[in-house]
Design a protein around this motif. Structure first.
Motif, mmCIF file in Angstrom:
data_model
loop_
_atom_site.group_PDB
_atom_site.id
_atom_site.type_symbol
_atom_site.label_atom_id
_atom_site.label_comp_id
_atom_site.label_asym_id
_atom_site.label_seq_id
_atom_site.Cartn_x
_atom_site.Cartn_y
_atom_site.Cartn_z
ATOM 1 N N ILE A 55 59.384 -19.753 -15.399
ATOM 2 C CA ILE A 55 58.020 -19.547 -14.908
ATOM 3 C C ILE A 55 57.960 -18.114 -14.383
ATOM 4 C CG2 ILE A 55 56.231 -20.241 -13.259
ATOM 5 C CD1 ILE A 55 56.833 -22.388 -15.379
ATOM 6 N N PHE A 56 57.024 -17.353 -14.937
ATOM 7 C CA PHE A 56 56.791 -15.982 -14.498
ATOM 8 C C PHE A 56 55.478 -15.918 -13.728
ATOM 9 C CE2 PHE A 56 59.891 -15.267 -17.751
ATOM 10 C CZ PHE A 56 60.523 -14.078 -17.410
ATOM 11 N N ASP A 57 55.427 -15.070 -12.726
ATOM 12 C CA ASP A 57 54.227 -14.834 -11.926
ATOM 13 C C ASP A 57 53.959 -13.335 -11.968
ATOM 14 O OD1 ASP A 57 52.131 -14.827 -10.168
ATOM 15 O OD2 ASP A 57 53.264 -15.652 -8.480
ATOM 16 N N VAL A 58 53.043 -12.941 -12.842
ATOM 17 C CA VAL A 58 52.770 -11.520 -13.079
ATOM 18 C C VAL A 58 51.268 -11.258 -13.024
ATOM 19 C CG1 VAL A 58 54.870 -11.141 -14.444
ATOM 20 C CG2 VAL A 58 52.805 -11.923 -15.583
ATOM 21 N N ASP A 59 50.896 -9.985 -13.032
ATOM 22 C CA ASP A 59 49.490 -9.616 -12.897
ATOM 23 C C ASP A 59 48.701 -9.681 -14.201
ATOM 24 O OD1 ASP A 59 49.770 -9.152 -10.166
ATOM 25 O OD2 ASP A 59 50.355 -7.067 -10.483
ATOM 26 N N SER A 60 49.402 -9.640 -15.350
ATOM 27 C CA SER A 60 48.668 -9.587 -16.616
ATOM 28 C C SER A 60 49.551 -10.012 -17.784
ATOM 29 C CB SER A 60 48.161 -8.160 -16.867
ATOM 30 O OG SER A 60 49.259 -7.287 -17.105
ATOM 31 N N ASN A 61 48.897 -10.288 -18.904
ATOM 32 C CA ASN A 61 49.611 -10.553 -20.155
ATOM 33 C C ASN A 61 50.495 -9.373 -20.517
ATOM 34 O OD1 ASN A 61 48.199 -12.981 -20.444
ATOM 35 N ND2 ASN A 61 46.653 -12.070 -21.753
ATOM 36 N N GLU A 62 49.949 -8.184 -20.346
ATOM 37 C CA GLU A 62 50.691 -6.979 -20.702
ATOM 38 C C GLU A 62 51.945 -6.820 -19.845
ATOM 39 O OE1 GLU A 62 50.109 -2.197 -21.406
ATOM 40 O OE2 GLU A 62 48.466 -3.335 -20.546
ATOM 41 N N GLU A 63 51.850 -7.113 -18.548
ATOM 42 C CA GLU A 63 53.033 -7.013 -17.699
ATOM 43 C C GLU A 63 54.114 -7.981 -18.173
ATOM 44 O OE1 GLU A 63 54.543 -7.163 -13.056
ATOM 45 O OE2 GLU A 63 52.564 -7.990 -13.531
ATOM 46 N N LEU A 64 53.726 -9.228 -18.479
ATOM 47 C CA LEU A 64 54.702 -10.184 -18.977
ATOM 48 C C LEU A 64 55.320 -9.680 -20.274
ATOM 49 C CD1 LEU A 64 56.166 -12.892 -18.820
ATOM 50 C CD2 LEU A 64 54.257 -13.871 -20.125
ATOM 51 N N HIS A 65 54.494 -9.204 -21.177
ATOM 52 C CA HIS A 65 54.983 -8.689 -22.460
ATOM 53 C C HIS A 65 56.022 -7.592 -22.240
ATOM 54 C CE1 HIS A 65 54.789 -7.643 -26.707
ATOM 55 N NE2 HIS A 65 54.686 -6.377 -26.337
ATOM 56 N N ASN A 66 55.729 -6.664 -21.335
ATOM 57 C CA ASN A 66 56.652 -5.560 -21.069
ATOM 58 C C ASN A 66 57.954 -6.035 -20.429
ATOM 59 O OD1 ASN A 66 54.846 -3.726 -22.167
ATOM 60 N ND2 ASN A 66 53.921 -3.239 -20.195
ATOM 61 N N LEU A 67 57.854 -6.995 -19.504
ATOM 62 C CA LEU A 67 59.063 -7.541 -18.882
ATOM 63 C C LEU A 67 59.945 -8.239 -19.908
ATOM 64 C CD1 LEU A 67 57.657 -9.081 -15.562
ATOM 65 C CD2 LEU A 67 58.928 -6.944 -15.832
ATOM 66 N N LEU A 68 59.322 -9.021 -20.789
ATOM 67 C CA LEU A 68 60.096 -9.738 -21.800
ATOM 68 C C LEU A 68 60.735 -8.778 -22.800
ATOM 69 C CD1 LEU A 68 57.749 -12.793 -22.481
ATOM 70 C CD2 LEU A 68 59.850 -12.738 -21.107
ATOM 71 N N GLN A 69 59.980 -7.766 -23.225
ATOM 72 C CA GLN A 69 60.543 -6.806 -24.182
ATOM 73 C C GLN A 69 61.683 -6.000 -23.579
ATOM 74 O OE1 GLN A 69 57.318 -4.471 -25.965
ATOM 75 N NE2 GLN A 69 57.861 -5.525 -27.845
ATOM 76 N N ALA A 70 61.737 -5.877 -22.276
ATOM 77 C CA ALA A 70 62.801 -5.129 -21.609
ATOM 78 C C ALA A 70 64.081 -5.952 -21.438
ATOM 79 C CB ALA A 70 62.320 -4.620 -20.252
#
Length: 96
Positions: A55-70
């Motif tokens: 479960i992730f708690d982030v500010d946006s779809n883009e933030e999640l996308h960037n965290l996952l790609q990293a």
């Protein structure tokens, strides 16, 4: 924004053990840092699989996308993401 994320890891069988171990060590440090920051709220192993439910708690779809790609293991993952919304029948007052 809360997200349910399933990650299935598929490290190539021919990857040298030392390389795989290094990637896993880097991945562990990165994931623990995100947990300490409160962005990676929950992390559960799926029994019998090299997979997890998080479960992730982030500010946006883009933030999640960037965290996952990293994620260091990202190139070796199949990832499924589901956005979560509060259910009107929930007896909880918050997502904490």
């Amino acid at each position: 924004m809360l997200f349910h994320v399933r990650m299935d890891v598929n490290i190539p069988k021919d990857m040298p053990k030392e390389e795989a171990d290094q990637i896993k060590m880097t991945e562990k440090a990165y994931s623990q840092a995100l947990q300490q920051q409160g962005k990676w709220r929950h992390l559960w192993r799926i029994t019998g699989q090299y997979s997890n439910i998080s479960i992730f708690d982030v500010d946006s779809n883009e933030e999640l996308h960037n965290l996952l790609q990293a994620l260091p293991l990202y190139p070796y993952m199949n990832i499924e993401v589901m956005a979560l919304n509060r259910h009107p029948s929930s007896v909880r007052d918050s997502d904490a």
